[in-house]
Design a protein around this motif. Sequence first.
Motif, PDB file in Angstrom:
ATOM      1  N   LYS A   7      -6.404 -34.747   2.611  1.00 49.46           N
ATOM      2  CA  LYS A   7      -6.472 -33.807   1.492  1.00 49.46           C
ATOM      3  C   LYS A   7      -7.894 -33.657   0.953  1.00 49.46           C
ATOM      4  N   ILE A  11      -5.274 -45.877  -3.754  1.00 49.71           N
ATOM      5  CA  ILE A  11      -4.310 -46.051  -2.658  1.00 49.71           C
ATOM      6  C   ILE A  11      -3.748 -47.474  -2.578  1.00 49.71           C
ATOM      7  N   LYS A  30       0.056 -47.562  -2.064  1.00 50.30           N
ATOM      8  CA  LYS A  30       0.635 -46.577  -1.137  1.00 50.30           C
ATOM      9  C   LYS A  30       0.723 -47.135   0.275  1.00 50.30           C
ATOM     10  N   SER A  31       1.658 -46.590   1.040  1.00 47.58           N
ATOM     11  CA  SER A  31       1.789 -46.972   2.445  1.00 47.58           C
ATOM     12  C   SER A  31       0.619 -46.362   3.224  1.00 47.58           C
ATOM     13  N   GLN A  85       0.757 -44.354   5.697  1.00 42.87           N
ATOM     14  CA  GLN A  85       1.009 -42.936   5.947  1.00 42.87           C
ATOM     15  C   GLN A  85       0.556 -42.083   4.752  1.00 42.87           C
ATOM     16  N   LYS A  86       0.900 -42.531   3.566  1.00 42.92           N
ATOM     17  CA  LYS A  86       0.494 -41.800   2.366  1.00 42.92           C
ATOM     18  C   LYS A  86      -1.027 -41.869   2.172  1.00 42.92           C
ATOM     19  N   SER A  87      -1.629 -42.983   2.559  1.00 39.09           N
ATOM     20  CA  SER A  87      -3.080 -43.124   2.451  1.00 39.09           C
ATOM     21  C   SER A  87      -3.788 -42.139   3.372  1.00 39.09           C
ATOM     22  N   ASN A  90      -2.546 -39.309   4.415  1.00 39.36           N
ATOM     23  CA  ASN A  90      -2.352 -37.983   3.820  1.00 39.36           C
ATOM     24  C   ASN A  90      -3.381 -37.725   2.718  1.00 39.36           C
ATOM     25  N   GLU A  91      -3.700 -38.737   1.935  1.00 38.28           N
ATOM     26  CA  GLU A  91      -4.725 -38.603   0.890  1.00 38.28           C
ATOM     27  C   GLU A  91      -6.082 -38.307   1.535  1.00 38.28           C
TER      28      GLU A  91
END
Length: 139
Positions: A117, A103, A106-107, A109-111, A113-114
């Motif tokens: 998941k 990560i 990544k931003s 927000q994307k972190s 989301n990871e």
Amino acid sequence: MIGLILITGLGLIGCEEKNQEYYLKHIDSAKEKLEECRNDLNKAFRQNAEKLFEKIKNDTKCQAVENAIKEDRILKAKLEQERKAAEEKLALETEMTAIKNQIADKSWQKSINEYLKVEGCNVLFSAPSPKCKSLGNCL
């Protein structure tokens, strides 16, 4: 005279006092002695020999053996607990390193989301996996 002193000295070699410390170092002997104490107690009980039963029950060696075995169990449980904690710490550190690399670019927000998941991270009442704990620490 010297011969008498030498014989007396040799007679004392190997006569280590068998107390709790001794039995803790020689746990196999402790288990054998505990079995002997229990057999003697059962025999006294079956014979309804109350004084003999009390004598065996209060025997210092039998008590030392029982205490040594209890202490040995406690020490082994503590070592097992420490081993598990070390394993978990190593798993967390390994996962954290992998996740930081995953990560890094990544931003937030994307972190997140990871994080969502990863199986087990979005469950409320279960113990999180090392990967989930690590990811939570990285965010």
